[in-house]
Design a protein around this motif. Structure first.
Motif, short mmCIF file in Angstrom:
data_model
loop_
_atom_site.label_atom_id
_atom_site.label_comp_id
_atom_site.label_asym_id
_atom_site.label_seq_id
_atom_site.Cartn_x
_atom_site.Cartn_y
_atom_site.Cartn_z
N LYS A 178 -33.11 100.46 -55.75
CA LYS A 178 -34.72 101.58 -55.51
C LYS A 178 -35.10 100.96 -54.11
CE LYS A 178 -39.86 101.24 -55.95
NZ LYS A 178 -40.60 100.40 -56.28
N ASN A 179 -34.95 99.75 -53.87
CA ASN A 179 -34.92 99.36 -52.02
C ASN A 179 -33.49 98.91 -51.59
OD1 ASN A 179 -37.41 100.46 -51.85
ND2 ASN A 179 -38.25 98.49 -52.57
N ASP A 221 -39.21 92.94 -55.74
CA ASP A 221 -39.40 93.51 -54.49
C ASP A 221 -39.39 92.78 -53.47
OD1 ASP A 221 -39.77 96.21 -52.84
OD2 ASP A 221 -41.78 95.79 -52.78
#
Length: 124
Positions: A78-79, A50
């Motif tokens: 995802k991000n 992340d």
């Protein structure tokens, strides 16, 4: 707040000095690194982290920064991770290309300084 970044650059000495500068500005920072775009892309795919930011060099062997951006854009992550191009290139075409890439939020000229590192927090 920047907590985790990926520094993609083929120059070992630059990665070391940039890491020291970044850690002085952001003591809590966790820095991941890759020597080229292919290594970075593999890290993002195999061990998703992340991340808050990617610092990307342009001129690297195996997979350069532009090739990394194309490959990154073709994948679904995802991000969305903000990406700064961090380069010693003085070619105005490189700056324009970075400005026109939707994945890139800025172009920083090397060397990385404390002042430039502090500006990263305002854009992420």
């Amino acid at each position: 707040m920047i907590n985790k970044i990926l520094l993609i650059d083929d120059d070992d000495i630059f990665r070391l000095t940039a890491s020291k500068i970044l850690k002085k500005v952001y003591p809590q920072l966790e820095i991941f690194s890759a020597k080229n775009g292919e290594e970075a892309l593999n890290q993002l795919i195999e061990k998703p982290i992340d991340l808050d930011l990617i610092l990307l060099d342009i001129n690297m062997p195996i997979m350069n920064g532009w090739e990394f951006l194309d490959a990154y854009a073709s994948k679904e992550f995802k991000n969305e991770i903000p990406i700064y191009v961090l380069s010693s290139s003085i070619d105005p075409n490189d700056k324009e290309k970075a400005d026109n890439n939707p994945k890139v939020i800025g172009f920083i000229e090397k060397p990385l300084s404390f002042a430039k590192a502090k500006q990263l927090n305002t854009a992420s």
